[in-house]
Scaffold this active site. Structure first.
Site, PDB file in Angstrom:
ATOM      1  N   ASN A  39       0.872  -1.178   0.000  1.00  0.00           N
ATOM      2  CA  ASN A  39       0.000   0.000   0.000  1.00  0.00           C
ATOM      3  C   ASN A  39       0.906   1.225   0.000  1.00  0.00           C
ATOM      4  OD1 ASN A  39      -1.784   2.049   0.427  1.00  0.00           O
ATOM      5  ND2 ASN A  39      -2.475   1.382   2.458  1.00  0.00           N
ATOM      6  N   TRP A  40       1.048   1.818  -1.183  1.00  0.00           N
ATOM      7  CA  TRP A  40       1.969   2.957  -1.303  1.00  0.00           C
ATOM      8  C   TRP A  40       1.385   4.236  -0.715  1.00  0.00           C
ATOM      9  CZ3 TRP A  40       4.042   2.202  -7.038  1.00  0.00           C
ATOM     10  CH2 TRP A  40       4.969   1.155  -7.029  1.00  0.00           C
ATOM     11  N   LYS A  41       0.130   4.209  -0.322  1.00  0.00           N
ATOM     12  CA  LYS A  41      -0.550   5.405   0.214  1.00  0.00           C
ATOM     13  C   LYS A  41      -0.309   6.590  -0.741  1.00  0.00           C
ATOM     14  CE  LYS A  41      -0.318   3.332   4.740  1.00  0.00           C
ATOM     15  NZ  LYS A  41      -0.223   3.490   6.175  1.00  0.00           N
ATOM     16  N   HIS A 124      -9.705   1.195   5.061  1.00  0.00           N
ATOM     17  CA  HIS A 124      -8.426   1.458   5.741  1.00  0.00           C
ATOM     18  C   HIS A 124      -8.672   2.462   6.874  1.00  0.00           C
ATOM     19  CE1 HIS A 124      -4.300   2.639   6.503  1.00  0.00           C
ATOM     20  NE2 HIS A 124      -3.922   1.569   5.837  1.00  0.00           N
ATOM     21  N   GLU A 126      -7.039   4.901   7.787  1.00  0.00           N
ATOM     22  CA  GLU A 126      -6.787   6.298   7.412  1.00  0.00           C
ATOM     23  C   GLU A 126      -7.999   6.909   6.697  1.00  0.00           C
ATOM     24  OE1 GLU A 126      -3.048   5.587   5.465  1.00  0.00           O
ATOM     25  OE2 GLU A 126      -2.112   5.223   7.412  1.00  0.00           O
ATOM     26  N   GLU A 193      -5.265  -4.602  10.780  1.00  0.00           N
ATOM     27  CA  GLU A 193      -4.287  -3.527  10.933  1.00  0.00           C
ATOM     28  C   GLU A 193      -4.597  -2.747  12.214  1.00  0.00           C
ATOM     29  OE1 GLU A 193      -2.314  -2.405   6.954  1.00  0.00           O
ATOM     30  OE2 GLU A 193      -4.046  -1.144   7.205  1.00  0.00           O
ATOM     31  N   GLY A 199       2.448   2.825  10.809  1.00  0.00           N
ATOM     32  CA  GLY A 199       3.369   3.950  10.624  1.00  0.00           C
ATOM     33  C   GLY A 199       4.111   4.362  11.878  1.00  0.00           C
ATOM     34  N   SER A 238       3.501  -1.539  10.465  1.00  0.00           N
ATOM     35  CA  SER A 238       4.952  -1.575  10.666  1.00  0.00           C
ATOM     36  C   SER A 238       5.572  -2.937  10.326  1.00  0.00           C
ATOM     37  CB  SER A 238       5.305  -1.145  12.101  1.00  0.00           C
ATOM     38  OG  SER A 238       4.869   0.179  12.326  1.00  0.00           O
TER      39      SER A 238
HETATM   40  P1  13P Z   1       2.980   0.822   7.665  1.00  0.00           P
HETATM   41  O1  13P Z   1       3.527  -0.500   7.130  1.00  0.00           O
HETATM   42  O2  13P Z   1       3.704   1.999   7.112  1.00  0.00           O
HETATM   43  O3  13P Z   1       2.889   0.793   9.148  1.00  0.00           O
HETATM   44  O4  13P Z   1       1.495   0.963   7.099  1.00  0.00           O
HETATM   45  C1  13P Z   1       0.633  -0.101   7.251  1.00  0.00           C
HETATM   46  C2  13P Z   1      -0.590   0.163   6.473  1.00  0.00           C
HETATM   47  O5  13P Z   1      -1.362   1.043   6.819  1.00  0.00           O
HETATM   48  C3  13P Z   1      -0.824  -0.642   5.262  1.00  0.00           C
HETATM   49  O6  13P Z   1      -2.107  -0.472   4.785  1.00  0.00           O
END
Ligand code: 13P
Length: 276
Positions: A39-41, A124, A126, A193, A199, A238
């Site tokens: 997931n490159w966000k 997600h 976020e 998650e 993060g 993470s």
């Molecule tokens: P990180 O691996 O940067 O903690 O992010 C996880 C995530 O939100 C994947 O969707």
């Protein structure tokens, strides 16, 4: 038909042939195939994507790999996917619940399929944080399934909820509301998650994640019967090369959803190798 129209028609047919020949099959011989998802966000650009793909093309990829770039790069990545003989599949980071209409800034499942997507991340944390409700998430999952996309449904508790020992309640509620009235969940992927691990560099301990994954599987079995034993349940938060092997050793962890550590092909490849 003009030459240009003919060329773009042929190109579209080739894209559809490549994507439909990709498995979309989450299980082989009753064993869940590991899946590692990037997931490159809201990261990467044309240059860094080219660099990533060039490095990644040297990777041995024996498990299913899905890359979810920001929406403007889906079509670009689809081009790379074809050139690299479907080394990876493509997923979107979000989708709307309607097929078309006046929804400024949104993208429909049909449009995602049109540019070669097979997967889509839904729910997600976020996005939940900016107002996505369980009921909207349910509509999206339903629509994605009807359109042929594989939803990667994200669930997970906040730090406060964990402290109050509400993890199971929260996760169960998120799963049941998202999947209500969906009879066949054989094409659904769940990603656990925990919000506090995303993060932060501080992942859940593999045993801690396994406990929740096991609980998720029991919820799925209770409500969706026999196919639940075959639902891939990914861990995210993470995940990195240093801890991927430990996660892969857990009975109910069938892959990872990787954020930060998926931005460099070298790190992402190491994570994939942990599931071989
Ligand atoms: P990180 O691996 O940067 O903690 O992010 C996880 C995530 O939100 C994947 O969707």
């Amino acid at each position: 038909m003009s030459q240009t129209m003919l060329e773009s028609y042929i190109e579209k047919m080739v894209r559809q042939a490549v994507t439909s020949s990709l498995s979309n099959q989450l299980v082989t011989n009753e064993k869940i195939k590991p899946i590692v998802v990037a997931n490159w966000k809201m990261n990467m650009n044309l240059d860094s994507i080219s660099e990533f793909v060039y490095d990644f093309s040297k990777t041995n990829v024996p498990v299913d790999v899905v890359i979810c770039p920001p929406a403007p790069y889906l079509y670009v990545l689809n081009g790379w996917q074809i050139k690299l003989n479907a080394l990876f599949s493509i997923g979107a980071q979000n989708v709307h619940s309607e097929s078309k209409g006046a929804f400024t800034g949104d993208v429909s499942a049909e449009q995602l399929v049109d540019v070669g997507c097979e997967y889509v991340i839904i729910g997600h944390s976020e996005r939940r944080a900016i107002g996505e409700t369980n009921s909207f998430i349910h509509q999206k999952v339903k629509h994605a399934l009807n359109t042929g996309l594989i939803p990667i449904l994200c669930v997970g508790e906040s730090e406060e909820e964990r402290k109050q020992q509400k993890t199971n309640v929260v996760v169960e509620e998120q799963i049941l509301s998202a999947l209500q009235n969906i009879q066949d969940i054989s094409r659904v992927i769940i990603a656990y998650e925990p919000v506090w691990a995303i993060g932060t560099g501080q992942s859940a301990a593999p045993e801690q994640a396994q406990e929740v994954h096991h609980f998720i599987r029991s919820v799925l079995s209770k409500h969706f019967g026999v196919t639940a034993g075959r639902t891939p349940i990914l861990y995210g938060g993470s995940a990195k090369p240093e801890n991927a092997k430990e996660f892969s050793a857990m009975a109910d962890i069938n892959g990872l959803l990787v954020g930060g550590a998926s931005l460099k092909a070298g790190d992402f490849s190491k994570i994939i190798q942990a599931f071989c």
